[in-house]
Write a protein that holds these residues in place. Structure first.
Motif, mmCIF file in Angstrom:
data_model
loop_
_atom_site.group_PDB
_atom_site.id
_atom_site.type_symbol
_atom_site.label_atom_id
_atom_site.label_comp_id
_atom_site.label_asym_id
_atom_site.label_seq_id
_atom_site.Cartn_x
_atom_site.Cartn_y
_atom_site.Cartn_z
ATOM 1 N N THR A 98 6.066 3.696 5.940
ATOM 2 C CA THR A 98 6.801 3.460 4.690
ATOM 3 C C THR A 98 5.943 3.705 3.456
ATOM 4 N N ALA A 99 4.678 3.289 3.518
ATOM 5 C CA ALA A 99 3.791 3.423 2.363
ATOM 6 C C ALA A 99 3.442 4.874 2.072
ATOM 7 N N VAL A 100 3.652 5.766 3.031
ATOM 8 C CA VAL A 100 3.420 7.196 2.836
ATOM 9 C C VAL A 100 4.734 7.922 2.553
ATOM 10 N N ALA A 101 5.761 7.598 3.334
ATOM 11 C CA ALA A 101 7.031 8.317 3.246
ATOM 12 C C ALA A 101 7.677 8.207 1.868
ATOM 13 N N GLN A 102 7.707 7.008 1.316
ATOM 14 C CA GLN A 102 8.434 6.826 0.057
ATOM 15 C C GLN A 102 7.805 7.582 -1.117
ATOM 16 N N PRO A 103 6.491 7.508 -1.336
ATOM 17 C CA PRO A 103 5.915 8.334 -2.409
ATOM 18 C C PRO A 103 6.124 9.827 -2.173
ATOM 19 N N LEU A 104 6.041 10.272 -0.916
ATOM 20 C CA LEU A 104 6.278 11.683 -0.613
ATOM 21 C C LEU A 104 7.668 12.115 -1.048
ATOM 22 N N LEU A 105 8.662 11.283 -0.755
ATOM 23 C CA LEU A 105 10.046 11.645 -1.061
ATOM 24 C C LEU A 105 10.292 11.723 -2.565
#
Length: 326
Positions: free
Chosen positions: A56-63
């Motif tokens: 979650t801590a990686v996916a959300q900023p990526l999106l």
């Protein structure tokens, strides 16, 4: 009438940012947004595997970053955002932060700070106890909601007439999967926890503290935001901040957002990268509405034409520009 929509967590794919690095200015934008979020967006968007970017801590900023860099070549990184180009902007879950950045409601640095705190806080809340989510596809709405309630779960995402996502304790998700509602399938989701439920209350508290430090502008007058909170049409930046704080522990009602699109006469929906999820829902729910996925730089020319065809706000902007020249 054009709606620009931004996908939520789960839409990310390994390497999906790689093609965008060939576009002028994108690398610099990603470096700046990486600094603001504390996440190496270039590395994770080009080299990390599916398991790594599921975090979650990686996916959300990526999106959030992906949606910004995809639309920048069409609306201008230094311009006034997508507001003058679209008639409505909306995002699913974390996509609401993307929409706020595209509209100019949030400065992109603040949007990246917000998504960084949100994602880490949600990941921490999810780690506190074993929870999960599952999509319930098919069946009748009343029976599906009854079954979710009887299993002690929450309808966390109301995605369409045929899809509700249940969330809660993992053993209760397993029980629902073993005894699905009539004529429905239960599909467990690969997520870290029960997002958009009371399990996320600690994350909500962290967001409250951050939002007190942020300033939000009002959306462009011709392009309000459509909120996951029952499809509320948001015209004030302060109200957006209230709703984005509440959203982490409250249901996402995307079906209500699509009703707003229908009621306002939307003729075209453009989904920004990584696109396909929300246009897929619209294909089933909004018959006759034209759909466009902006996934790679190869889609930019077609997306520009799509915006010109469906964005009635473009006519207003062109008229203003013409008047200023005269």
């Amino acid at each position: 009438m054009l709606a620009i929509v931004c996908p939520g967590q789960g839409a990310q794919k390994p390497g999906f940012l790689a093609p965008w690095l060939e576009v002028a200015g994108v690398r610099d934008s990603l470096v700046a947004m990486s600094e603001a979020s504390g996440v190496d967006l270039i590395h994770h968007g080009t080299e990390s595997d599916a398991e790594t970017i599921r975090d979650t801590a990686v996916a959300q900023p990526l999106l959030v970053a992906a949606g910004i860099i995809a639309l920048d070549p069409l609306v201008g990184a230094a311009g006034s955002g997508a507001g003058p180009q679209a008639d409505l902007l909306a995002g699913h879950s974390v996509g609401e932060i993307t929409a706020a950045a595209l509209s100019g409601v949030l400065r992109r640095e603040d949007a990246m700070r917000l998504v960084a705190v949100r994602s880490r806080a949600m990941a921490a809340a999810a780690a506190a106890e074993p929870t999960s989510m599952a999509a319930v596809v098919g069946g009748t709405r009343e029976e599906v909601l009854t079954a979710i309630q009887e299993h002690g779960l929450t309808p966390a995402n109301i995605n369409s007439a045929a899809q509700v996502v249940a969330a809660g304790a993992k053993e209760r998700i397993d029980a629902l999967s073993a005894a699905p509602p009539a004529k429905a399938r239960v599909i467990p989701l690969q997520v870290a926890g029960a997002f958009h439920t009371s399990y996320m209350a600690p994350a909500r508290q962290e967001l409250e503290a951050l939002v007190a430090q942020l300033t939000a502008s009002d959306p462009h007058p011709q392009c309000p935001l459509v909120s996951n909170a029952a499809g509320e049409v948001v015209t004030e930046g302060g109200r957006y901040l209230e709703l984005i704080v509440n959203q982490v522990a409250a249901p996402v009602d995307w079906e209500a957002c699509m009703r707003v699109f229908a009621d306002r006469g939307v003729t075209g929906i453009l989904e920004v990268a990584p696109a396909g999820t929300l246009t897929g829902l619209a294909k089933r729910e909004l018959k006759g509405v034209a759909l466009m996925n902006l996934n790679t730089p190869e889609d930019l020319d077609a997306a520009g034409g799509f915006i010109r065809e469906h964005g009635s706000a473009v006519d207003r902007v062109d008229a203003v520009d013409h008047d200023e020249e005269n």
